[in-house]
Design a protein around this motif. Structure first.
Motif, PDB file in Angstrom:
ATOM      1  N   THR A 170       0.847  -1.233   0.131  1.00 43.08           N
ATOM      2  CA  THR A 170      -0.033  -0.083   0.196  1.00 43.08           C
ATOM      3  C   THR A 170       0.880   1.175  -0.017  1.00 43.08           C
ATOM      4  N   TYR A 171       1.825   1.150   1.067  1.00 44.62           N
ATOM      5  CA  TYR A 171       2.671   2.435   0.924  1.00 44.62           C
ATOM      6  C   TYR A 171       3.528   2.647  -0.473  1.00 44.62           C
ATOM      7  N   GLY A 172       4.029   1.566  -0.867  1.00 46.34           N
ATOM      8  CA  GLY A 172       4.880   1.622  -2.010  1.00 46.34           C
ATOM      9  C   GLY A 172       4.116   2.133  -3.155  1.00 46.34           C
ATOM     10  N   LEU A 173       2.940   1.692  -3.485  1.00 49.44           N
ATOM     11  CA  LEU A 173       2.251   2.416  -4.556  1.00 49.44           C
ATOM     12  C   LEU A 173       1.922   3.965  -4.380  1.00 49.44           C
ATOM     13  N   GLU A 174       1.677   4.139  -2.896  1.00 47.29           N
ATOM     14  CA  GLU A 174       1.413   5.573  -2.829  1.00 47.29           C
ATOM     15  C   GLU A 174       2.933   6.321  -2.936  1.00 47.29           C
ATOM     16  N   GLU A 175       4.075   5.855  -2.508  1.00 47.56           N
ATOM     17  CA  GLU A 175       5.385   6.348  -2.794  1.00 47.56           C
ATOM     18  C   GLU A 175       5.648   6.678  -4.255  1.00 47.56           C
ATOM     19  N   LEU A 176       5.189   5.462  -5.155  1.00 41.49           N
ATOM     20  CA  LEU A 176       5.757   5.706  -6.654  1.00 41.49           C
ATOM     21  C   LEU A 176       4.861   6.623  -7.167  1.00 41.49           C
ATOM     22  N   LYS A 177       3.595   6.617  -6.754  1.00 40.84           N
ATOM     23  CA  LYS A 177       2.626   7.860  -7.445  1.00 40.84           C
ATOM     24  C   LYS A 177       3.027   9.338  -7.254  1.00 40.84           C
ATOM     25  N   ALA A 178       3.505   9.547  -5.757  1.00 40.10           N
ATOM     26  CA  ALA A 178       4.280  10.630  -5.497  1.00 40.10           C
ATOM     27  C   ALA A 178       5.270  11.306  -6.559  1.00 40.10           C
ATOM     28  N   GLY A 179       5.794  10.493  -7.051  1.00 36.00           N
ATOM     29  CA  GLY A 179       6.759  10.671  -8.009  1.00 36.00           C
ATOM     30  C   GLY A 179       6.501  11.192  -9.415  1.00 36.00           C
ATOM     31  N   THR A 180       4.999  10.892  -9.647  1.00 35.15           N
ATOM     32  CA  THR A 180       4.493  10.898 -10.872  1.00 35.15           C
ATOM     33  C   THR A 180       3.694  12.228 -11.366  1.00 35.15           C
ATOM     34  N   ASN A 181       3.742  13.064 -10.288  1.00 34.74           N
ATOM     35  CA  ASN A 181       3.142  14.587 -10.323  1.00 34.74           C
ATOM     36  C   ASN A 181       4.194  15.496 -11.349  1.00 34.74           C
ATOM     37  N   LEU A 182       4.004  15.593 -12.570  1.00 35.48           N
ATOM     38  CA  LEU A 182       4.825  16.081 -13.425  1.00 35.48           C
ATOM     39  C   LEU A 182       4.193  17.409 -14.009  1.00 35.48           C
ATOM     40  N   SER A 183       3.136  17.788 -13.579  1.00 38.88           N
ATOM     41  CA  SER A 183       2.558  18.844 -14.187  1.00 38.88           C
ATOM     42  C   SER A 183       3.221  20.260 -13.741  1.00 38.88           C
ATOM     43  N   SER A 184       3.466  20.150 -12.536  1.00 43.40           N
ATOM     44  CA  SER A 184       4.167  21.337 -12.137  1.00 43.40           C
ATOM     45  C   SER A 184       5.810  21.442 -12.488  1.00 43.40           C
ATOM     46  N   LYS A 185       6.439  20.555 -13.173  1.00 46.62           N
ATOM     47  CA  LYS A 185       7.731  20.598 -13.612  1.00 46.62           C
ATOM     48  C   LYS A 185       8.024  21.260 -14.902  1.00 46.62           C
ATOM     49  N   SER A 186       8.980  22.019 -14.939  1.00 46.48           N
ATOM     50  CA  SER A 186       9.307  22.272 -16.436  1.00 46.48           C
ATOM     51  C   SER A 186       9.917  21.231 -17.071  1.00 46.48           C
ATOM     52  N   GLU A 187      10.115  21.478 -18.437  1.00 50.40           N
ATOM     53  CA  GLU A 187      10.574  20.413 -19.317  1.00 50.40           C
ATOM     54  C   GLU A 187      12.259  20.243 -18.987  1.00 50.40           C
ATOM     55  N   ALA A 188      12.862  21.342 -18.488  1.00 50.78           N
ATOM     56  CA  ALA A 188      14.579  21.347 -18.229  1.00 50.78           C
ATOM     57  C   ALA A 188      14.402  20.426 -16.578  1.00 50.78           C
ATOM     58  N   GLU A 189      13.488  20.468 -15.831  1.00 49.93           N
ATOM     59  CA  GLU A 189      13.457  19.931 -14.741  1.00 49.93           C
ATOM     60  C   GLU A 189      13.313  18.411 -15.023  1.00 49.93           C
ATOM     61  N   LEU A 190      12.513  18.026 -15.865  1.00 48.40           N
ATOM     62  CA  LEU A 190      11.900  16.465 -16.258  1.00 48.40           C
ATOM     63  C   LEU A 190      13.052  16.011 -16.806  1.00 48.40           C
ATOM     64  N   ILE A 191      14.023  16.666 -17.627  1.00 52.47           N
ATOM     65  CA  ILE A 191      14.931  15.911 -18.183  1.00 52.47           C
ATOM     66  C   ILE A 191      16.301  15.851 -17.341  1.00 52.47           C
ATOM     67  N   GLU A 192      16.307  16.512 -16.302  1.00 52.94           N
ATOM     68  CA  GLU A 192      17.434  16.360 -15.324  1.00 52.94           C
ATOM     69  C   GLU A 192      17.049  15.641 -14.174  1.00 52.94           C
ATOM     70  N   GLN A 193      15.605  15.199 -13.575  1.00 48.23           N
ATOM     71  CA  GLN A 193      15.498  14.772 -12.362  1.00 48.23           C
ATOM     72  C   GLN A 193      15.985  13.436 -12.040  1.00 48.23           C
ATOM     73  N   ASP A 194      16.034  12.635 -12.939  1.00 44.66           N
ATOM     74  CA  ASP A 194      16.727  11.414 -12.671  1.00 44.66           C
ATOM     75  C   ASP A 194      17.583  11.023 -13.923  1.00 44.66           C
ATOM     76  N   ALA A 195      18.899  11.837 -14.175  1.00 50.17           N
ATOM     77  CA  ALA A 195      19.588  11.651 -15.389  1.00 50.17           C
ATOM     78  C   ALA A 195      20.932  11.154 -15.068  1.00 50.17           C
ATOM     79  N   LYS A 196      21.654  10.376 -15.641  1.00 52.15           N
ATOM     80  CA  LYS A 196      22.924  10.110 -15.496  1.00 52.15           C
ATOM     81  C   LYS A 196      23.689  10.133 -16.799  1.00 52.15           C
ATOM     82  N   SER A 197      24.933  10.326 -16.440  1.00 52.99           N
ATOM     83  CA  SER A 197      26.064  10.349 -17.814  1.00 52.99           C
ATOM     84  C   SER A 197      26.727   9.108 -17.752  1.00 52.99           C
ATOM     85  N   PHE A 198      26.930   8.915 -19.350  1.00 50.72           N
ATOM     86  CA  PHE A 198      27.911   7.708 -19.302  1.00 50.72           C
ATOM     87  C   PHE A 198      28.715   8.079 -20.708  1.00 50.72           C
ATOM     88  N   GLU A 199      29.911   7.140 -20.544  1.00 49.20           N
ATOM     89  CA  GLU A 199      30.785   7.586 -21.721  1.00 49.20           C
ATOM     90  C   GLU A 199      30.614   6.062 -22.588  1.00 49.20           C
TER      91      GLU A 199
END
Length: 308
Positions: free
Chosen positions: A179-208
């Protein structure tokens, strides 16, 4: 003994922040003087977790060498994902569950890496090995990290160790993890308040890979179409970020946490490598990736294979 800072990777996710807190707590119990810090502000999911368990947000640093001589890394090892002045400090400890790349030290160190779904799973083992009790509040945080990294145990990165850790930590924290886990994951899907710049950086990693600088971001959602309605602006943000920071190829993996499918958005070159890696054809810079939810196991390895 001099103070050391403990931190996860840039653009921190829940495990990066929680693992730093858990490892710092463990090391302090073992006699070290450490502080858990972060290399960026927590995302909405992580902030939900911190609020739920009444845990303070760690302070954010951009440099370490102006404070300490040595550091401990969790949930990463690659230098391009770490603090900006990582070359100017001594890394004494690493606890991680990712590939080892672009990493070397001039002195011996403690290094623990296991192929599990979450760094916090490894840390739970370490608490047990050192016979140090995990407080209920910290157990809740570690539980949250595993839920986040394994998408509530649905990711292909999930191991039996992760499942056992979730059950044990949920009992300590006195939480119904489903129950808690689904609530947690859904908390991270509220994207409407984020800018596009924030969306592409919120969980980004670089690789060579193959001499190319690759950036891979992941966005969790419950509605893929809602994200792709912003495709033009997302691509503009990806292009601007790539130009500023020198990325050759920028991928955004948009994952529906409810049905465990993803859609890929691609900017840059070489796109043929992307198509070969996933056995697909890009249409309007996008491709559907059914069943793909893990950047670590299902996105990075096939790309690496094609870049060899």
């Amino acid at each position: 003994m001099s103070k050391e800072l403990v931190f996860g990777h840039q653009s921190p996710d829940t495990d990066a922040i929680v693992a730093a807190k858990a490892y710092s707590y463990l090391q302090n119990k073992l006699g070290y003087d450490t502080e858990a810090v972060a290399l960026g502000e927590p995302n909405e999911e992580t902030q939900f977790v911190l609020n739920y368990f009444d845990e303070p947000t760690p302070r954010v640093i951009t440099k370490a060498s102006d404070e300490v001589d040595s550091v401990m890394l969790v949930d990463h090892n690659e230098h391009q994902q770490s603090v900006s002045d990582i070359e100017d400090v001594t890394v004494t400890h690493v606890v991680d569950h990712h590939r080892i790349a672009n990493f070397s030290t001039s002195s011996p160190l403690f290094y623990r890496a296991e192929p599990v779904g979450c760094t916090s799973t490894i840390l739970m083992k370490m608490f047990d090995e050192y016979k140090i009790e995990i407080p209920a509040q910290l157990a809740g945080l570690m539980l949250s990290a595993i839920i986040s990294d394994t998408l509530l145990l649905k990711s292909p990165t999930t191991t039996d160790d992760d499942k056992a850790a979730v059950i044990a930590l949920a009992e300590i924290a006195d939480v119904d993890y489903k129950t808690y886990g689904l609530e947690e994951l859904k908390a991270g899907t509220n994207l409407s308040s984020k800018s596009e710049a924030e969306l592409i950086e919120q969980d980004a990693k670089s690789f060579e890979m193959g001499g190319k600088n690759i950036r891979i971001d992941q966005i969790n959602t419950v509605d893929l179409d809602e994200v792709f309605a912003r495709q033009d602006k997302l691509e503009a943000a990806m292009a601007a970020d790539a130009k500023e920071k020198g990325y050759d190829l920028f991928l955004v993996l948009v994952t529906n946490i409810l049905d465990s499918d993803s859609r890929l958005l691609v900017w840059g070159e070489p796109t043929d490598v992307v198509e070969k890696a996933f056995n697909t054809t890009l249409t309007n810079n996008t491709a559907s990736l059914p069943g793909v939810v893990s950047r670590k196991k299902q996105v990075v390895p096939p790309l690496q294979d094609q870049f060899k």
